[in-house]
Every structure is written in structure tokens, then in C-alpha cells.
Write an enzyme that holds these catalytic residues in place. Sequence first.
Site, mmCIF file in Angstrom:
data_model
loop_
_atom_site.group_PDB
_atom_site.id
_atom_site.type_symbol
_atom_site.label_atom_id
_atom_site.label_comp_id
_atom_site.label_asym_id
_atom_site.label_seq_id
_atom_site.Cartn_x
_atom_site.Cartn_y
_atom_site.Cartn_z
ATOM 1 C CG ASP A 114 -0.166 1.904 -6.242
ATOM 2 O OD1 ASP A 114 0.569 0.961 -5.894
ATOM 3 O OD2 ASP A 114 -0.878 2.563 -5.465
ATOM 4 C CG ASP B 207 0.173 -3.052 -3.534
ATOM 5 O OD1 ASP B 207 -0.383 -2.216 -2.817
ATOM 6 O OD2 ASP B 207 -0.181 -4.249 -3.606
ATOM 7 C CD GLU C 51 1.511 -1.330 1.039
ATOM 8 O OE1 GLU C 51 0.533 -1.023 1.724
ATOM 9 O OE2 GLU C 51 1.445 -2.151 0.098
ATOM 10 C CG HIS D 257 -5.093 3.543 -0.624
ATOM 11 N ND1 HIS D 257 -3.714 3.767 -0.571
ATOM 12 C CD2 HIS D 257 -5.236 2.243 -0.932
ATOM 13 C CE1 HIS D 257 -3.090 2.644 -0.841
ATOM 14 N NE2 HIS D 257 -3.976 1.705 -1.076
ATOM 15 C CG ASP D 258 -4.399 0.489 2.295
ATOM 16 O OD1 ASP D 258 -5.403 0.323 1.575
ATOM 17 O OD2 ASP D 258 -3.245 0.147 1.957
HETATM 18 C C1 NOJ Z 1 -1.625 -2.634 -0.202
HETATM 19 C C2 NOJ Z 1 -2.553 -1.617 -0.766
HETATM 20 O O1 NOJ Z 1 -2.235 -0.364 -0.240
HETATM 21 C C3 NOJ Z 1 -3.957 -2.060 -0.426
HETATM 22 O O2 NOJ Z 1 -4.918 -1.080 -0.730
HETATM 23 C C4 NOJ Z 1 -4.218 -3.328 -1.172
HETATM 24 O O3 NOJ Z 1 -5.477 -3.836 -0.786
HETATM 25 C C5 NOJ Z 1 -3.154 -4.386 -0.892
HETATM 26 N N1 NOJ Z 1 -1.824 -3.850 -0.897
HETATM 27 C C6 NOJ Z 1 -3.200 -5.471 -1.931
HETATM 28 O O4 NOJ Z 1 -2.769 -4.967 -3.172
#
Ligand code: NOJ
Length: 586
Positions: A101, A208, A271, A346-347
Amino acid sequence: MTSPRRSVLDNAVVYQIYPRSFKDSDGDGIGDIRGICEKLDYLEQLGVDVLWLSPIFASPNDDNGYDISDYRAIMKEFGTMADVEELIAQARQRGMRILLDLVVNHTSDEHEWFRQSCSSKDNPYRDYYIWRDPAGYSEDGTPLPPNNWISAFSPSAWEFDETTGQFYLHMFSPKQPDLNWENPEVRREVYDLMRFWLDKGVGGFRMDVINLISKPQELIDAPLAVNDPAVAGGSRESSLAMSVNGPRVHEFLQEMRREVLDDYDTLTVGETPITTVEDGILYAGFERGELDMIFTFEHVSLDFSEQGWGKWSDRRTSLSALTATLEHWQKGLEDRAWNSLYWNNHDQPRAVSRFGNDSPEYRVVSACMLGTVLHMMCGTPYIYQGEEIGMTNVSFPEIDDYDDLETHDAYDTYVRSGIISHEQMMRFIAAKSRDNARTPMQWDESEHAGFTTGTPWLPLNPNYPEINARAAVADPHSVYHHYRRLIALRREYPVIRRGSFHLLEPDSETIFSYARATAEDRLVVVANVSATTVECDYAAASPAALQRRGVEGAGWQLISSNYADDAGSVLRPYEAKVYLGHAPQS
Ligand code: NOJ
């Protein structure tokens, strides 16, 4: 024109590991790298060939590793550099690629660059971050932030630094200062650290919030939040919208490919929140030389609040809205760019709880249905740890049982200010908190689900005695075996990898069905996304019924089902079938 990269992409199936919650090998209650090594057999048997690890680097863990204090050091609880090298080697032996990541929109405020940057205005690292003078001062002398942006995890995107009298920008928590990509030194540092890891044999990166790296130079105010009484300035969404897809983002990504990625065999996924199909083609177009694919957010934003409270809501999306969004991306990128396919990460909350039905009666069948409709689309499927055994959302009784900083920030914003009641917010949190995805992986029915012999860092979902990997592997009708078969089908049939996409029932609120086609082959996927039995005249692939839906084909055979038998043109609750055929003979 077909890009040479495409054959790498269309065979790949990615499994995401959240190392903190995957497998603890040393009893400290926190998952680690050796724990991942212990489970490689399990992953190999599932059939995935790419492992994306959420951040494994040194971090004070304000945001569980998405706040990195040293990109070349391993988080102590996770193990050592030797452990990571061993993992890369063991994965390689199995033909698996490791994706790291890459979190380079921001660092931790404990990163040495930021410590230096804060120390004085003329420190050589000052310009590594985004510093601005106060917009002015309030009557009591409080410095006012340069603009009204709200951060994802705190009330303002600006933090005042007393030592140097300026604010720094942080689109996430105050402990995650944004890097200044305008500075060529910053870009050089990022490219160096990417090479450091690629030289160790990693196979690429998940990047990210990579579409935030180029900020507009003016940093003007975000549009005011229309209906969110919790915030005085811009809303979280409007602030984020101001900082995505900035003026130099494509230039930076093309430079990154030239400077680094071109020299290695990599797979990259960016992302990219708030991104349209047109943007997607720019980021992940076959001929653009930027990223291999992106994560889009439209399909996981459909169930957002109608009151203007962002994701905080427990309503469900309508099926027609969901299928329309998926179709929009499938067709929009067709032959031009590459999709990533995901329900979970994970989000995000657990897919079976959010889009399926996590009751004991329908959990397995609906999780299998969701896997089917996702894996049969065009793109690279992503499986988030536990999805393959149908893990569900959790519901902790107290706000203090939750760990996630986003959850706490939202609770503070809405409940402590009296906008949402405690009871309602706890329902929203149970539906949407990121901790739903972060409860430890459920390996077996022993204490703490075999995740750890110590005290888990986050409580387990209490349903682990029933829902666990050991039980799923032992049961041929489990979600695990269904996912294993779906992955095998992708490898076997080119039409799954490359076929065009055609949504069959755009207005349906119960049936999600689509056809895929190459010059030779046809595929029809038909799924009941409801707990009631429905009639569907082409559910048994009757050529005439399919023809009425515009699908021409012959020789149909059932290649996947989540029920033991076939009920013809009746679709039982959450039933999902896949038929393979060939083009009609001319
Ligand atoms: C996206 C990530 O998936 C998330 O978990 C994170 O809190 C934010 N970016 C900040 O890095």
C-alpha cells in the site's frame, strides 16, 4: 488495440489482507507478517494470485498504518524486514505477487520529513508539506484557517503550528499532513522508496487516495454544505471534491511510470474517490501509461445519507441504482480501460450485511450470489479477507468499543452536537463503521477464532463459532468453495475475462442479470437479489426467452449455481446461476 498489460490484468484475482486483523503468530493480539506466511496455503487453495497488504510500515497508528513515519521500516508489531522478505519469497514460489500500500498523499506527523518541516520556515524540508498563512485572526486573536475545507477525520483540514505561525493542510487526520507534490524533491523521494520495495521483489502497489496528490494552487473555499448542520464550512464531500483530480495529477502519474514503474513488472491500482468514468479512462486507459486500474466509489456511495450526513445512514440502496452504476462503469471502460471489481475492503462494511442478507437462513446463499455477480463482470476481482467465508458486520454496544478514528470523529460531530441521537448513530455505526471490516479474521471455533492466543486488539465478531474458515473449508457448499470455483471459472473461460457487458433488466428491484459476449462465446448471469421467490423466464437459459431479452446464443450449459438443484424458470431466494453458451452458428 489490446495492451500487452491486459493479459496480466484479466487473469488476476486479488486478495486484500489487513495485516493487523489477519493472523497473529506471536500472541500479542495483533496480526503480523509471519501470520500471513502461515496462511499462504489457504490463499493458494482459494486460487488468488495477488496479495494486497494494507500498510505494513512504521507508524504511530493514528489511522492504523495509513499514517507512515518511515517507509523503509516495518511496523514493530508486524515483525521485521526479514519476515517481509521471507513473505515475498514464499509468495513468489507459489506464483503470487505482493502489492504494497503506497500511502504518499500524506505521511505521519511523526515522519522525520514533517518534524524537520515544522522546525522552521527555512528548513530544507519546509516545502515538503503544504503550509499557508492564516486567513486572518478572530477578535480574540485566534488564527483563522486559510480556507473552509473539512478533513475526512476532523473538523478542519488545517492545523495551526505555533512554532512557525502557519497552518498545514491535512485532508485526513491532523496526524496525516499532506505532502507537497509540487516539490520535485518530494516526488524523487517517493520514486526512491518505490524502487526500494520493487527491488525487494514486490509486484506493485495499491495507491492510497492517489488522485489527491495534485492540489489546486489557489486552495479556494469549498461550496458550503447545503444540508449538513454539523459543519460550518464546506462539507467533507465538497472539501474532498476540491482536492481530487487536480491540475497536475496525470503529469505526476506519467512521470511515476517513466521514472519507476516502466523498469519493473508491476500491477498498480489507484484509490480514486469522486471519479467519473471519463476520469477513470484517463487514470487507467490502456494506452495512457498511468495506472492499471482504479477503485471507484459510486457503487459504495449509493446508500449514503439523504440528510447530508455523508456515509452515516443505515438505508439500503435500491437494486436498480446499484445495477445502473455497475453497468455505467462496465460499459464506460469497455475496451478502453480496466475495471476493478469490489464489494469490500478495510473501509467498507461487510458485503453480505450491506447488499445481501446476513440472517442465518440466507447468509451463505446471498454471499455466494454477491460473489457470483461480481466475479462474472469484466475487471479484476478483489476479495477482502473474510469475504470468502461470508463474514458479517459486527455491532458493538458502546462507542468506546470501536477503535476507528473516522467512527469516533463522526460520533463527536453528530451526537455530541445533538444532530443525531446516540441510538440512531449507533445504528448507523453498526451499518457503516470501518471496524465492521476490521474485526479479526475468523479462522476456527477455538478461543478468539484462532486469530491470536493473546487478547485481540479489536474484539471478534461473536459469531465466529459458526462462521469461520475451518468450517467453510470443510463444507463443499460453503462461500469459500463457491469463491474458489468462481476464481477457477475466470481462469478457464475467456468470455469472463474479456466479454462485452449487457445488463438485461435495468429496472428490476429483484433480479440482477447480465450477458457477456465475445465473438465465439456467450455468458449469462442471472441472480435473485431478494429473499422472495421470483419468476424469470430465462432463468434456465431457454434460448427463446433469452432471445426476447436480446441475447443470441446456443448450447447453453449451467457452469455455476449456489443451489444444489435447478428450479428452472423459478429463482429461489438469492439464487444465482451462470450459463455458458456459444455464438449462434451462421
Ligand atoms: C484511504 C484508506 O483506504 C483509508 O483507510 C485511510 O484512512 C485513508 N485513505 C487515508 O490514508
